[in-house]
Design an enzyme around this catalytic site. Sequence first.
Site, PDB file in Angstrom:
ATOM      1  N   ASN A 125       0.761  -5.999   0.486  1.00 45.06           N
ATOM      2  CA  ASN A 125      -0.477  -5.721  -0.260  1.00 45.06           C
ATOM      3  C   ASN A 125      -1.439  -6.866   0.003  1.00 45.06           C
ATOM      4  O   ASN A 125      -1.284  -7.949  -0.547  1.00 45.06           O
ATOM      5  CB  ASN A 125      -0.128  -5.613  -1.757  1.00 45.06           C
ATOM      6  CG  ASN A 125      -1.372  -5.508  -2.622  1.00 45.06           C
ATOM      7  OD1 ASN A 125      -2.466  -5.231  -2.127  1.00 45.06           O
ATOM      8  ND2 ASN A 125      -1.204  -5.723  -3.931  1.00 45.06           N
ATOM      9  N   TRP A 126      -2.432  -6.589   0.853  1.00 44.37           N
ATOM     10  CA  TRP A 126      -3.350  -7.666   1.268  1.00 44.37           C
ATOM     11  C   TRP A 126      -4.362  -8.018   0.184  1.00 44.37           C
ATOM     12  O   TRP A 126      -5.080  -8.999   0.307  1.00 44.37           O
ATOM     13  CB  TRP A 126      -4.106  -7.248   2.527  1.00 44.37           C
ATOM     14  CG  TRP A 126      -3.272  -7.131   3.766  1.00 44.37           C
ATOM     15  CD1 TRP A 126      -1.901  -7.168   3.864  1.00 44.37           C
ATOM     16  CD2 TRP A 126      -3.747  -6.941   5.098  1.00 44.37           C
ATOM     17  NE1 TRP A 126      -1.510  -7.022   5.158  1.00 44.37           N
ATOM     18  CE2 TRP A 126      -2.627  -6.878   5.951  1.00 44.37           C
ATOM     19  CE3 TRP A 126      -5.014  -6.814   5.662  1.00 44.37           C
ATOM     20  CZ2 TRP A 126      -2.734  -6.700   7.334  1.00 44.37           C
ATOM     21  CZ3 TRP A 126      -5.124  -6.627   7.030  1.00 44.37           C
ATOM     22  CH2 TRP A 126      -4.000  -6.576   7.851  1.00 44.37           C
ATOM     23  N   LYS A 127      -4.477  -7.178  -0.830  1.00 47.66           N
ATOM     24  CA  LYS A 127      -5.472  -7.389  -1.910  1.00 47.66           C
ATOM     25  C   LYS A 127      -6.873  -7.565  -1.289  1.00 47.66           C
ATOM     26  O   LYS A 127      -7.158  -6.969  -0.256  1.00 47.66           O
ATOM     27  CB  LYS A 127      -5.075  -8.577  -2.779  1.00 47.66           C
ATOM     28  CG  LYS A 127      -3.637  -8.488  -3.275  1.00 47.66           C
ATOM     29  CD  LYS A 127      -3.349  -9.445  -4.379  1.00 47.66           C
ATOM     30  CE  LYS A 127      -1.874  -9.426  -4.690  1.00 47.66           C
ATOM     31  NZ  LYS A 127      -1.544 -10.148  -5.896  1.00 47.66           N
ATOM     32  N   HIS A 171      -1.192  -0.949  -9.912  1.00 51.14           N
ATOM     33  CA  HIS A 171      -0.933  -2.384  -9.756  1.00 51.14           C
ATOM     34  C   HIS A 171      -1.410  -3.101 -11.022  1.00 51.14           C
ATOM     35  O   HIS A 171      -2.429  -2.742 -11.608  1.00 51.14           O
ATOM     36  CB  HIS A 171      -1.671  -2.926  -8.516  1.00 51.14           C
ATOM     37  CG  HIS A 171      -1.232  -4.312  -8.153  1.00 51.14           C
ATOM     38  ND1 HIS A 171      -1.694  -5.413  -8.834  1.00 51.14           N
ATOM     39  CD2 HIS A 171      -0.363  -4.766  -7.223  1.00 51.14           C
ATOM     40  CE1 HIS A 171      -1.118  -6.499  -8.309  1.00 51.14           C
ATOM     41  NE2 HIS A 171      -0.305  -6.124  -7.338  1.00 51.14           N
ATOM     42  N   GLU A 173      -2.939  -5.747 -11.479  1.00 46.38           N
ATOM     43  CA  GLU A 173      -4.325  -6.255 -11.435  1.00 46.38           C
ATOM     44  C   GLU A 173      -5.309  -5.140 -11.763  1.00 46.38           C
ATOM     45  O   GLU A 173      -6.320  -5.366 -12.432  1.00 46.38           O
ATOM     46  CB  GLU A 173      -4.601  -6.888 -10.057  1.00 46.38           C
ATOM     47  CG  GLU A 173      -3.864  -8.214  -9.923  1.00 46.38           C
ATOM     48  CD  GLU A 173      -3.555  -8.641  -8.504  1.00 46.38           C
ATOM     49  OE1 GLU A 173      -4.088  -8.057  -7.549  1.00 46.38           O
ATOM     50  OE2 GLU A 173      -2.740  -9.580  -8.358  1.00 46.38           O
ATOM     51  N   GLU A 212       7.280  -5.056 -10.698  1.00 50.84           N
ATOM     52  CA  GLU A 212       6.547  -6.296 -10.476  1.00 50.84           C
ATOM     53  C   GLU A 212       6.296  -6.980 -11.816  1.00 50.84           C
ATOM     54  O   GLU A 212       5.292  -6.675 -12.495  1.00 50.84           O
ATOM     55  CB  GLU A 212       5.200  -6.001  -9.807  1.00 50.84           C
ATOM     56  CG  GLU A 212       5.308  -5.346  -8.456  1.00 50.84           C
ATOM     57  CD  GLU A 212       4.117  -5.695  -7.574  1.00 50.84           C
ATOM     58  OE1 GLU A 212       4.342  -6.178  -6.467  1.00 50.84           O
ATOM     59  OE2 GLU A 212       2.971  -5.513  -8.005  1.00 50.84           O
ATOM     60  N   GLY A 231       1.852 -13.736  -7.862  1.00 54.89           N
ATOM     61  CA  GLY A 231       0.930 -14.779  -7.426  1.00 54.89           C
ATOM     62  C   GLY A 231       1.141 -16.112  -8.114  1.00 54.89           C
ATOM     63  O   GLY A 231       0.301 -17.011  -8.018  1.00 54.89           O
ATOM     64  N   SER A 237       5.950 -12.851  -6.024  1.00 55.67           N
ATOM     65  CA  SER A 237       6.253 -14.116  -5.340  1.00 55.67           C
ATOM     66  C   SER A 237       7.486 -14.032  -4.441  1.00 55.67           C
ATOM     67  O   SER A 237       8.278 -14.969  -4.390  1.00 55.67           O
ATOM     68  CB  SER A 237       6.383 -15.261  -6.353  1.00 55.67           C
ATOM     69  OG  SER A 237       5.149 -15.452  -7.024  1.00 55.67           O
TER      70      SER A 237
HETATM   71  C1  PEP Z   1       1.514  -8.147  -5.625  1.00 58.91           C
HETATM   72  O1  PEP Z   1       0.368  -8.408  -5.926  1.00 58.91           O
HETATM   73  O2  PEP Z   1       1.881  -6.970  -5.526  1.00 58.91           O
HETATM   74  C2  PEP Z   1       2.431  -9.257  -5.374  1.00 58.91           C
HETATM   75  C3  PEP Z   1       3.711  -9.005  -5.399  1.00 58.91           C
HETATM   76  O3  PEP Z   1       1.858 -10.478  -5.148  1.00 58.91           O
HETATM   77  P1  PEP Z   1       2.623 -11.837  -4.753  1.00 58.91           P
HETATM   78  O4  PEP Z   1       3.651 -11.510  -3.720  1.00 58.91           O
HETATM   79  O5  PEP Z   1       1.535 -12.738  -4.226  1.00 58.91           O
HETATM   80  O6  PEP Z   1       3.232 -12.384  -6.008  1.00 58.91           O
END
Ligand code: PEP
Length: 248
Positions: free
Chosen positions: A9-11, A95, A97, A167, A173, A211
Amino acid sequence: MRRRLVAGNWKLHGSKTMVNSLVSDVINGLENEARTEVAICPPFVYLQQADSLLTGSAVRLGAQNVSAEIEGAYTGEVSAAMLLDVGCTYAIVGHSERRALYAEDDDMVGRKFHVAQQAGLTPILCVGETLEERNSGATEAVVASQLKAVIAAAGADGLAKGVIAYEPIWAIGTGKTATPQQAQEVHEFIRELIRQHSSLADQCRILYGGSVKPDNAAELFAMPDIDGGLIGGASLKAGDFLVICNAA
Ligand code: PEP
């Protein structure tokens, strides 16, 4: 046996130059493509560019979001049919976010999941609890209500035919990863909840996200109900992403 999936997931990151180099590096560095499926989810505007670069490779394309509407006067939205049209296989829905920053509630997430699936995409449903919810012992209740909203919209078989990403919000993050045991407990809970309503529970792929890094991927992926990962930050560096994909 469930085929592993690692999705990046490049966001809100990327440029035309970055898409060219990152996609080529990922394609060229993958081992064992038959055993593990790999997907990348760039921002909408780069999907078509990424799709052209992925021609002939086994790497799949996904979107980070999808409209709950099919078509019409919905300025700024991108529909599931449009995502299919530009080569997407997957669409991330719910997600944390988007839930937190764009007020997407369980009902909206359920509709997005259903609309995406009806159009022919495979939705990747994100679920997970905040740190406060975990500390107060509410993890299972929170995850259950997020799953039940999707079961109400798409049915339990529909949910099982999608992909679920557990998640924990406190791990996204932040550099704090759930331990393999903490993640496994929730993954097992998710699978059992699906099993109560569907005979397809054992087919459902449940990814862990939060993470995941090159040095913790293998121990997470070794757990029986963890079928791969949804990777944020580490998917932006080809070297790190490839170590994670190859660990799966
Ligand atoms: C995500 O945003 O889906 C995610 C898992 O981010 P990160 O790996 O940076 O924690």
